[in-house]
Design an enzyme around this catalytic site. Structure first.
Site, PDB file in Angstrom:
ATOM      1  CG  HIS A  83      -1.713  -1.291   1.280  1.00  0.00           C
ATOM      2  ND1 HIS A  83      -2.737  -1.444   0.332  1.00  0.00           N
ATOM      3  CD2 HIS A  83      -1.642  -2.200   2.132  1.00  0.00           C
ATOM      4  CE1 HIS A  83      -3.381  -2.669   0.550  1.00  0.00           C
ATOM      5  NE2 HIS A  83      -2.736  -2.985   1.637  1.00  0.00           N
TER       6      HIS A  83
ATOM      7  NE  ARG B  58       0.661  14.247   2.958  1.00  0.00           N
ATOM      8  CZ  ARG B  58      -0.426  12.994   3.108  1.00  0.00           C
ATOM      9  NH1 ARG B  58      -1.699  13.412   3.595  1.00  0.00           N
ATOM     10  NH2 ARG B  58      -0.232  11.787   2.654  1.00  0.00           N
TER      11      ARG B  58
END
Length: 243
Positions: A24, A85
């Protein structure tokens, strides 16, 4: 990639594809996404902007979707999450749009409006980013520590290298093992792949083990070259993990 300001405006700067992942974690990222139709790109961009506007988002952000190929080769997609972000992969977007997203972030934070409107955003060429790690793929990807005895990237074509290490740097076990981001951009996807492969092969790092050979194997795999990668890439291409 989305961007909002404090004046109620929000735009997208197209998509990035990060299908090749291990545990992942992204191994590489590219733009534009292979196999993305113009209609689906527009639909996904509109969905990302709608999500950001719904929460009055200000600044840089990434709206993440998971996509599935349907019978006619097109994609359908679902919302996963939003990363609020400026992400480590933002140079990929910068290189295909020619925009400085860090500068945008600072200007928006000061209350300025977005520098451009949606219809003024253009994309040109193809960019691919790989993450160079101090790790040993042949030993279950354990981090590799030591002194960097060789660090010499000359660059082929248009290559951007973002790194915080130099020859003589100590790689310790106390921090993330990423040594650098190598981002190639060119007129075509094949040319960008070629730039990365040559750089990774011709300028190996000395003193610590890295995942450079693994990255070369991924870039040269049939699935990647054909643009048909999925999040199951390493399960379906176990040969690229061979030492």
């Amino acid at each position: 990639q989305v961007f909002g300001d404090s004046h109620g405006e929000c735009i997208h700067l197209f998509e990035r594809d990060c299908s090749v992942q291990r545990r992942h974690q992204k191994v590489l990222e590219e733009a534009p996404a292979p196999g993305m139709s113009a209609a689906r790109r527009a639909e996904m961009g509109a969905a990302a902007v709608a999500a950001a506007k719904a929460v009055g988002y200000v600044g840089a952000g990434t709206v993440e979707f998971i996509a599935e190929e349907i019978d006619d080769g097109d994609l359908r997609f679902w919302f996963m999450e939003m990363n609020t972000r400026l992400q480590v992969e933002h140079p990929v977007t910068e290189l295909v749009t020619g925009l400085d997203l860090v500068a945008w972030q600072l200007r928006v934070a000061q209350g300025e409006p977005l520098p451009r409107a949606q219809d003024e955003i253009r994309r040109d060429g193809h960019a691919i980013e790989v993450r160079l790690y101090a790790e040993d793929p042949a030993n279950d990807f354990l981090p590799s520590t030591g002194t960097i005895t060789r660090w010499h990237f000359t660059g082929w074509g248009d290559l951007r290298i973002d790194s915080a290490v130099v020859q003589g740097s100590e790689v310790t076990p106390h921090y993330d093992p990423m040594l650098a981001k190598l981002v190639a951009t060119d007129h075509t996807r094949g040319q960008a792949i070629g730039t990365l492969v040559r750089e990774l092969r011709d300028h190996p790092v000395g003193g610590v083990r890295t995942n450079a050979d693994l990255l070369v194997a991924v870039l040269g795999s049939d699935d990647f070259l054909s643009g048909r990668t999925t999040t199951a890439f390493f399960d379906e291409n176990s040969d690229v993990l061979a030492p």
